[in-house]
Design a protein around this motif. Sequence first.
Motif, PDB file in Angstrom:
ATOM      1  N   LEU A   1      11.215  -0.430   9.182  1.00 17.89           N
ATOM      2  CA  LEU A   1      10.024  -0.839   8.845  1.00 17.89           C
ATOM      3  C   LEU A   1      10.137  -0.872   7.199  1.00 17.89           C
ATOM      4  CD1 LEU A   1       6.926  -0.808   8.687  1.00 17.89           C
ATOM      5  CD2 LEU A   1       6.786   1.785   8.690  1.00 17.89           C
ATOM      6  N   ARG A   2       9.820  -1.923   6.651  1.00 15.39           N
ATOM      7  CA  ARG A   2       9.661  -1.967   5.185  1.00 15.39           C
ATOM      8  C   ARG A   2       8.253  -2.231   4.763  1.00 15.39           C
ATOM      9  NH1 ARG A   2      14.853  -5.834   3.016  1.00 15.39           N
ATOM     10  NH2 ARG A   2      16.310  -4.693   3.980  1.00 15.39           N
ATOM     11  N   SER A   3       7.801  -1.410   3.809  1.00 14.87           N
ATOM     12  CA  SER A   3       6.536  -1.424   3.460  1.00 14.87           C
ATOM     13  C   SER A   3       6.448  -1.842   1.766  1.00 14.87           C
ATOM     14  CB  SER A   3       5.748  -0.096   3.590  1.00 14.87           C
ATOM     15  OG  SER A   3       6.306   1.056   2.877  1.00 14.87           O
TER      16      SER A   3
ATOM     17  N   GLY B   1       7.339   5.110   1.522  1.00 15.18           N
ATOM     18  CA  GLY B   1       6.307   4.953   2.335  1.00 15.18           C
ATOM     19  C   GLY B   1       4.964   5.365   1.714  1.00 15.18           C
ATOM     20  N   GLY B   2       4.343   6.087   2.362  1.00 18.76           N
ATOM     21  CA  GLY B   2       3.056   6.367   1.923  1.00 18.76           C
ATOM     22  C   GLY B   2       1.700   6.271   2.852  1.00 18.76           C
ATOM     23  N   THR B   3       0.616   6.199   2.412  1.00 13.19           N
ATOM     24  CA  THR B   3      -0.523   5.799   3.261  1.00 13.19           C
ATOM     25  C   THR B   3      -0.832   4.759   4.110  1.00 13.19           C
ATOM     26  OG1 THR B   3      -1.881   5.260   1.231  1.00 13.19           O
ATOM     27  CG2 THR B   3      -1.853   7.581   2.013  1.00 13.19           C
ATOM     28  N   HIS B   4      -0.222   3.551   3.465  1.00 11.59           N
ATOM     29  CA  HIS B   4      -0.187   2.314   4.311  1.00 11.59           C
ATOM     30  C   HIS B   4       0.698   2.234   5.458  1.00 11.59           C
ATOM     31  CE1 HIS B   4       3.094   2.157   1.608  1.00 11.59           C
ATOM     32  NE2 HIS B   4       3.184   0.859   1.489  1.00 11.59           N
ATOM     33  N   GLU B   5       1.853   2.926   5.322  1.00 18.23           N
ATOM     34  CA  GLU B   5       2.853   3.126   6.633  1.00 18.23           C
ATOM     35  C   GLU B   5       2.227   4.378   7.389  1.00 18.23           C
ATOM     36  OE1 GLU B   5       6.854   4.305   6.121  1.00 18.23           O
ATOM     37  OE2 GLU B   5       7.197   2.503   4.608  1.00 18.23           O
ATOM     38  N   TRP B   6       1.519   5.224   6.887  1.00 16.41           N
ATOM     39  CA  TRP B   6       0.949   6.253   8.077  1.00 16.41           C
ATOM     40  C   TRP B   6      -0.043   5.592   8.793  1.00 16.41           C
ATOM     41  CZ3 TRP B   6      -0.142  10.132   3.355  1.00 16.41           C
ATOM     42  CH2 TRP B   6       0.959  10.539   3.014  1.00 16.41           C
ATOM     43  N   GLY B   7      -0.697   4.608   8.083  1.00 14.84           N
ATOM     44  CA  GLY B   7      -1.813   3.967   8.819  1.00 14.84           C
ATOM     45  C   GLY B   7      -1.131   3.018   9.983  1.00 14.84           C
TER      46      GLY B   7
ATOM     47  N   VAL C   1       5.246  -4.552   6.366  1.00  7.24           N
ATOM     48  CA  VAL C   1       3.651  -4.134   6.154  1.00  7.24           C
ATOM     49  C   VAL C   1       3.668  -4.280   4.651  1.00  7.24           C
ATOM     50  CG1 VAL C   1       1.895  -2.257   6.179  1.00  7.24           C
ATOM     51  CG2 VAL C   1       3.472  -2.582   7.991  1.00  7.24           C
ATOM     52  N   SER C   2       2.681  -5.065   4.169  1.00  7.79           N
ATOM     53  CA  SER C   2       2.305  -5.274   2.824  1.00  7.79           C
ATOM     54  C   SER C   2       0.909  -5.378   2.528  1.00  7.79           C
ATOM     55  CB  SER C   2       2.729  -6.859   2.478  1.00  7.79           C
ATOM     56  OG  SER C   2       2.175  -7.087   1.117  1.00  7.79           O
ATOM     57  N   VAL C   3       0.340  -4.257   1.505  1.00  3.41           N
ATOM     58  CA  VAL C   3      -0.928  -4.197   1.124  1.00  3.41           C
ATOM     59  C   VAL C   3      -1.019  -4.741  -0.093  1.00  3.41           C
ATOM     60  CG1 VAL C   3      -1.507  -2.298   3.027  1.00  3.41           C
ATOM     61  CG2 VAL C   3      -0.695  -1.758   0.761  1.00  3.41           C
ATOM     62  N   LYS C   4      -2.015  -5.029  -0.585  1.00  4.14           N
ATOM     63  CA  LYS C   4      -2.451  -5.401  -2.031  1.00  4.14           C
ATOM     64  C   LYS C   4      -3.915  -4.740  -2.318  1.00  4.14           C
ATOM     65  CE  LYS C   4       0.189  -9.772  -2.539  1.00  4.14           C
ATOM     66  NZ  LYS C   4       0.702  -9.924  -1.147  1.00  4.14           N
ATOM     67  N   LEU C   5      -3.880  -3.881  -3.570  1.00  3.30           N
ATOM     68  CA  LEU C   5      -4.983  -3.255  -3.788  1.00  3.30           C
ATOM     69  C   LEU C   5      -5.398  -3.342  -5.019  1.00  3.30           C
ATOM     70  CD1 LEU C   5      -2.507  -1.047  -2.318  1.00  3.30           C
ATOM     71  CD2 LEU C   5      -4.831   0.144  -1.699  1.00  3.30           C
ATOM     72  N   ALA C   6      -6.615  -3.472  -5.340  1.00  2.00           N
ATOM     73  CA  ALA C   6      -7.144  -3.552  -6.897  1.00  2.00           C
ATOM     74  C   ALA C   6      -6.754  -2.356  -7.664  1.00  2.00           C
ATOM     75  CB  ALA C   6      -8.763  -3.649  -6.605  1.00  2.00           C
TER      76      ALA C   6
ATOM     77  N   THR D   1       7.371   4.577  -5.766  1.00  2.00           N
ATOM     78  CA  THR D   1       7.998   4.708  -4.266  1.00  2.00           C
ATOM     79  C   THR D   1       7.001   5.320  -3.176  1.00  2.00           C
ATOM     80  OG1 THR D   1       8.752   7.079  -4.834  1.00  2.00           O
ATOM     81  CG2 THR D   1      10.446   5.366  -5.802  1.00  2.00           C
ATOM     82  N   ARG D   2       5.918   5.830  -3.332  1.00  2.12           N
ATOM     83  CA  ARG D   2       5.151   6.208  -2.289  1.00  2.12           C
ATOM     84  C   ARG D   2       3.603   5.850  -2.722  1.00  2.12           C
ATOM     85  NH1 ARG D   2       5.604  10.122   1.659  1.00  2.12           N
ATOM     86  NH2 ARG D   2       7.318  10.885   0.694  1.00  2.12           N
ATOM     87  N   LEU D   3       2.987   5.446  -1.726  1.00  2.00           N
ATOM     88  CA  LEU D   3       1.576   4.878  -2.126  1.00  2.00           C
ATOM     89  C   LEU D   3       0.657   6.032  -1.546  1.00  2.00           C
ATOM     90  CD1 LEU D   3      -0.502   2.388  -2.906  1.00  2.00           C
ATOM     91  CD2 LEU D   3      -0.362   2.102  -0.616  1.00  2.00           C
ATOM     92  N   GLY D   4      -0.345   6.427  -2.418  1.00  2.00           N
ATOM     93  CA  GLY D   4      -1.265   7.402  -2.288  1.00  2.00           C
ATOM     94  C   GLY D   4      -2.542   7.180  -2.018  1.00  2.00           C
ATOM     95  N   ASN D   5      -3.094   5.723  -1.889  1.00  2.00           N
ATOM     96  CA  ASN D   5      -4.620   5.476  -1.558  1.00  2.00           C
ATOM     97  C   ASN D   5      -5.076   6.051  -0.289  1.00  2.00           C
ATOM     98  OD1 ASN D   5      -3.425   3.562  -3.677  1.00  2.00           O
ATOM     99  ND2 ASN D   5      -5.605   3.323  -3.754  1.00  2.00           N
ATOM    100  N   PRO D   6      -5.939   6.853   0.022  1.00  2.39           N
ATOM    101  CA  PRO D   6      -6.215   7.230   1.399  1.00  2.39           C
ATOM    102  C   PRO D   6      -6.908   6.128   1.949  1.00  2.39           C
ATOM    103  CG  PRO D   6      -7.665   8.114  -0.504  1.00  2.39           C
ATOM    104  CD  PRO D   6      -6.656   7.465  -0.874  1.00  2.39           C
ATOM    105  N   GLU D   7      -7.574   5.050   1.155  1.00  3.29           N
ATOM    106  CA  GLU D   7      -8.443   3.941   1.754  1.00  3.29           C
ATOM    107  C   GLU D   7      -7.345   2.757   2.348  1.00  3.29           C
ATOM    108  OE1 GLU D   7      -7.968   2.768  -2.588  1.00  3.29           O
ATOM    109  OE2 GLU D   7      -8.250   4.667  -1.331  1.00  3.29           O
ATOM    110  N   ALA D   8      -6.094   2.907   1.944  1.00  4.34           N
ATOM    111  CA  ALA D   8      -5.018   2.263   2.610  1.00  4.34           C
ATOM    112  C   ALA D   8      -4.681   2.536   3.895  1.00  4.34           C
ATOM    113  CB  ALA D   8      -3.680   2.085   1.908  1.00  4.34           C
ATOM    114  N   ASN D   9      -4.694   3.825   4.213  1.00  3.97           N
ATOM    115  CA  ASN D   9      -4.556   4.557   5.469  1.00  3.97           C
ATOM    116  C   ASN D   9      -5.547   3.954   6.594  1.00  3.97           C
ATOM    117  OD1 ASN D   9      -3.998   6.214   7.924  1.00  3.97           O
ATOM    118  ND2 ASN D   9      -3.678   8.067   6.545  1.00  3.97           N
ATOM    119  N   THR D  10      -6.903   4.272   5.930  1.00  6.15           N
ATOM    120  CA  THR D  10      -7.897   3.816   6.661  1.00  6.15           C
ATOM    121  C   THR D  10      -7.925   2.413   7.287  1.00  6.15           C
ATOM    122  OG1 THR D  10      -9.147   5.723   5.973  1.00  6.15           O
ATOM    123  CG2 THR D  10     -10.625   4.102   7.107  1.00  6.15           C
TER     124      THR D  10
END
Length: 391
Positions: free
Chosen positions: A277-279, A289-295, A334-339, A349-358
């Motif tokens: 898994l590459r995020s 990883g981070g919240t996007h991977e957890w989601g 898994v690729s996310v783009k956030l404002a 090295t780790r994403l922390g946005n909770p809204e990315a998980n949701t």
Amino acid sequence: MTESGNPSQPVNVSEYDGSQIQVLEGFEAVRRRPGMYIGSTGERGLHQMVYEVVTYAVDEHLAGHADAIDVRITADGGIRVADNGRGLPVEAQEPTGKSAVERELTELSFGSKPHTGYQVSGGLSGVGLSVVNALSSRLTVEVHRDGHRWTQEYGKGIPVTALTRHEETSKHGTAIAFLPDADIFETTWCSFATLSQRLQELAFLNAGLAISLTDERPARPVRHDHADGLLAHVAHLSPHPPSLVHSPAIAFESQNEDQTISVQVAMQWNTWSPGELRSFANSTRTHEGGTHEWGFRTALTSVVNDCARRQQLMSADDQDLTADAVHEGLTAVVSVKLAHPLFEGSTKTRLGNPEANTYVQQVVRHHLTNWMNHNPSQATAIIRHILNTAT
């Protein structure tokens, strides 16, 4: 009362105030503590310098203004990154009277890109170019904008020349050439292979963006241009077609209504590998990883278990398949783009946005459920593969 300059006498504690605390400001802080900004003064930090400049060009692509980036390792070991975007703004800005180009290259204003106005951006939270400038023995910026060519030179972050207007031109874009400071870095020798791998990732993550890399130390060109985006990335990571559990790969993407977050996913199971898994967040690899991977993991495990029971491949009394079992043999990107990305650590090295998980959970549940419902035979093959590896 003793004189404060006499080391043989005790210091009066009442004389110890804020004026005696040393505060490192601006480029002095960057040059004294470079690891705080780019991670290290070894190869990793050296390559991060290149990525920071490339990130600005990628941001121009994300904003809809560039489709090509040219990266060169010059004969003297320097780096030149050129794009065909709008070009950094050249007009003077109040109250300092500095050009926008100079502000981008000299101001350390964390948290956003206040001068160029990108809705989604990567890099060091708006200070990437200025950090690169501070840690380079020399840097030259060349801008094609407003009908002219403009240049300015710097030495260790300090302007050596004023921003100068040259001949008329119809071109547009920005080129930044820099030589990493040998007094800062343990090595100034960039790895062609390392840079090529990262630039290929960026081309996968940004369909429609062509990125070329040339090594002039000797000449060694390579071009990355992947119209299929993440599908091409998954195919690159799964090079053995006979081992595929299903084909083609599964891919989907979505963006929320206020355009503050988007997600792209491509995935394919195989019998050849244990899975990978590459995020990514804003085109930056999130190794931890981070919240996007957890989601993604949470939604994927839930959808597979639901589908297995709907197809009666598992009974209601069977224990749920674990996340580890579901991910066995799965290659996924898994690729996310956030404002407003929130990263742990300056090198992201780790994403922390909770809204990315949701949001990732919501998107994966919706699209993957639809895919399995419309492709029942392939969904069955996937679940049987997972059940076989889980036993």
